[in-house]
Write a protein that holds these residues in place. Structure first.
Motif, PDB file in Angstrom:
ATOM      1  N   MET A 165       0.851  -1.176   0.000  1.00 40.26           N
ATOM      2  CA  MET A 165       0.000   0.000   0.000  1.00 40.26           C
ATOM      3  C   MET A 165       0.892   1.232   0.000  1.00 40.26           C
ATOM      4  N   GLY A 166       0.266   2.425   0.014  1.00 39.78           N
ATOM      5  CA  GLY A 166       1.057   3.647  -0.044  1.00 39.78           C
ATOM      6  C   GLY A 166       1.089   4.238  -1.432  1.00 39.78           C
TER       7      GLY A 166
ATOM      8  N   SER B 126       3.782  -0.483  23.682  1.00 39.70           N
ATOM      9  CA  SER B 126       3.556  -1.531  24.664  1.00 39.70           C
ATOM     10  C   SER B 126       4.832  -1.718  25.476  1.00 39.70           C
ATOM     11  N   ALA B 127       4.686  -1.884  26.787  1.00 38.65           N
ATOM     12  CA  ALA B 127       5.858  -2.030  27.649  1.00 38.65           C
ATOM     13  C   ALA B 127       6.690  -3.250  27.285  1.00 38.65           C
ATOM     14  N   ASP B 128       6.033  -4.352  26.925  1.00 35.89           N
ATOM     15  CA  ASP B 128       6.773  -5.576  26.626  1.00 35.89           C
ATOM     16  C   ASP B 128       6.898  -5.888  25.141  1.00 35.89           C
ATOM     17  N   LYS B 129       6.093  -5.241  24.296  1.00 33.22           N
ATOM     18  CA  LYS B 129       6.160  -5.510  22.852  1.00 33.22           C
ATOM     19  C   LYS B 129       6.773  -4.357  22.064  1.00 33.22           C
ATOM     20  N   GLY B 130       7.037  -3.232  22.719  1.00 29.17           N
ATOM     21  CA  GLY B 130       7.698  -2.116  22.056  1.00 29.17           C
ATOM     22  C   GLY B 130       6.767  -1.255  21.216  1.00 29.17           C
ATOM     23  N   ASN B 131       7.351  -0.599  20.225  1.00 29.30           N
ATOM     24  CA  ASN B 131       6.600   0.298  19.343  1.00 29.30           C
ATOM     25  C   ASN B 131       6.006  -0.488  18.181  1.00 29.30           C
ATOM     26  N   ILE B 132       4.724  -0.259  17.941  1.00 33.63           N
ATOM     27  CA  ILE B 132       4.013  -1.003  16.899  1.00 33.63           C
ATOM     28  C   ILE B 132       3.308  -0.014  15.982  1.00 33.63           C
ATOM     29  N   TYR B 133       3.459  -0.222  14.671  1.00 31.32           N
ATOM     30  CA  TYR B 133       2.858   0.660  13.686  1.00 31.32           C
ATOM     31  C   TYR B 133       1.893  -0.155  12.823  1.00 31.32           C
ATOM     32  N   ILE B 134       0.690   0.364  12.640  1.00 36.26           N
ATOM     33  CA  ILE B 134      -0.349  -0.335  11.878  1.00 36.26           C
ATOM     34  C   ILE B 134      -0.904   0.610  10.833  1.00 36.26           C
ATOM     35  N   GLN B 135      -1.011   0.154   9.607  1.00 40.71           N
ATOM     36  CA  GLN B 135      -1.701   0.944   8.588  1.00 40.71           C
ATOM     37  C   GLN B 135      -2.585   0.012   7.764  1.00 40.71           C
ATOM     38  N   TYR B 136      -3.701   0.564   7.318  1.00 41.35           N
ATOM     39  CA  TYR B 136      -4.617  -0.238   6.516  1.00 41.35           C
ATOM     40  C   TYR B 136      -5.384   0.665   5.572  1.00 41.35           C
ATOM     41  N   GLY B 137      -5.985   0.051   4.579  1.00 42.04           N
ATOM     42  CA  GLY B 137      -6.808   0.761   3.612  1.00 42.04           C
ATOM     43  C   GLY B 137      -7.776  -0.220   2.993  1.00 42.04           C
ATOM     44  N   ALA B 138      -8.802   0.299   2.329  1.00 47.73           N
ATOM     45  CA  ALA B 138      -9.801  -0.583   1.728  1.00 47.73           C
ATOM     46  C   ALA B 138     -10.573   0.160   0.645  1.00 47.73           C
TER      47      ALA B 138
END
Length: 336
Positions: free
Chosen positions: A165-166, A179-191
């Motif tokens: 995408m993009g 998240s303290a135990d999972k770190g930085n999380i980035y989510i992107q979506y489109g439809a």
């Protein structure tokens, strides 16, 4: 008098129309201004986004599970085999600028299960409600410009691949989560009305796993496995050894001197890029270049064979740049 009044009214209407926000601008500014912790709602959109920092987002207390942290909504499924990489790069829009982040990456196209119709609203509503529930913050909701797409797209090694995408004419919804135990999380979506796309990246630092090839390792592999897989550097599309390649060949020579009874076949391999006949010839030339370098270092020619297989014997499928790199190799095979 009537003409003056009419002219004044027309001017007011024209100015009012030109001051109307373009489609998506008002929504995008609201998204950015209200989403970032500690941001000033009176600050301009550019200033707010330019100051985006994942550390400004509060740590979530929600149980987000394991990577990729998101199960698709009921009735939807991955269209094909998703891209799943332990370390890769993905571009996310910061103030409309596609910005690279690195780490563990999941990318997929989303489609309805057989017999069902795809609902863009259902997919987007499901994603938004869930992300809000786990403490994610929306960073961007809009489209990038054609100029921005032209600027960045060749930098993306996964452009055109699974879950890509993009693009400049498609909406991107980008969220960030800490998240303290999972770190930085980035989510992107489109439809759209046919299907959706989802990308999830868990930010991680690169860890170097390449170590120097040693004679002892080569001997161990030959005696225990019957072969040693090496990645010897040559000049691009040539059989000339680079300085790094020469260093590896010296370790092969040392290994053969330690094990004086060893005889080996030097086998060259390539990926499937380009002409098959050319690849086979090149792999043969590279195998013979290694043989010649070994004989110059004192190894008897009678202990050496050299052949090339081109792309005929891949270690893995040639379906990504990472896998193609694995297939471009030299194998030493024990023949006695």
């Amino acid at each position: 008098m009537k003409k003056t009044t009419l002219l004044l009214a027309s001017t007011i209407f024209f100015v009012a129309c030109n001051n109307t926000p373009k489609d998506g601008q008002e929504n995008q500014q609201d998204t950015v201004s209200t989403s970032l912790s500690g941001s000033n709602n009176e600050t301009s959109e550019t200033e707010t986004v330019a100051s985006f920092d994942i550390m400004n987002i509060s740590l979530t207390t929600a149980d987000i599970g394991d990577f990729p942290f998101i199960n698709l909504p009921e009735g939807l499924e991955e269209m094909n085999k998703p891209m799943l990489s332990k370390f890769d790069v993905c571009f996310f829009p910061i103030d409309g600028t596609m910005t690279p982040f690195e780490g563990r990456l999941y990318k997929t196209f989303v489609s309805p299960v057989r017999g069902e119709e795809f609902s863009q609203r259902y997919f987007e509503k499901s994603m938004e409600d869930y992300l809000k529930a786990i403490g994610a913050v929306k960073v961007f909701d809009g489209e990038i410009t054609r100029e921005e797409y032209d600027r960045y797209n060749k930098q993306d090694p996964n452009k055109g691949g699974e879950g890509d995408m993009g693009y400049f004419d498609r909406n991107i919804k980008f969220w960030a989560l800490r998240s303290a135990d999972k770190g930085n999380i980035y989510i992107q979506y489109g439809a759209n009305n046919a299907g959706g796309t989802l990308n999830v990246l868990q930010e991680e630092n690169f860890i170097q796993t390449i170590t120097k090839v040693t004679a002892d390792e080569i001997v161990k592999d030959l005696n225990e496995k019957g072969k040693s897989i090496l990645y010897i550097n040559f000049d691009t599309d040539k059989s000339n050894l680079t300085s790094e390649g020469t260093d590896v060949v010296k370790q092969i020579a040392e290994a053969l001197k330690k094990e004086s009874a060893l005889k080996i076949s030097i086998e060259g391999h390539t990926d499937n890029t380009g002409n098959a006949a050319h690849n086979k010839t090149l792999s043969e030339q590279r195998a013979h270049a290694v043989l010649q370098a070994l004989t110059k270092d004192g190894i008897e020619t009678s202990r050496l064979l050299a052949t090339g297989f081109g792309a005929e014997k891949p270690l893995v499928a040639n379906d990504s740049e990472e896998n193609k790199a694995k297939n471009r190799r030299v194998e030493l095979v024990k023949v006695n």
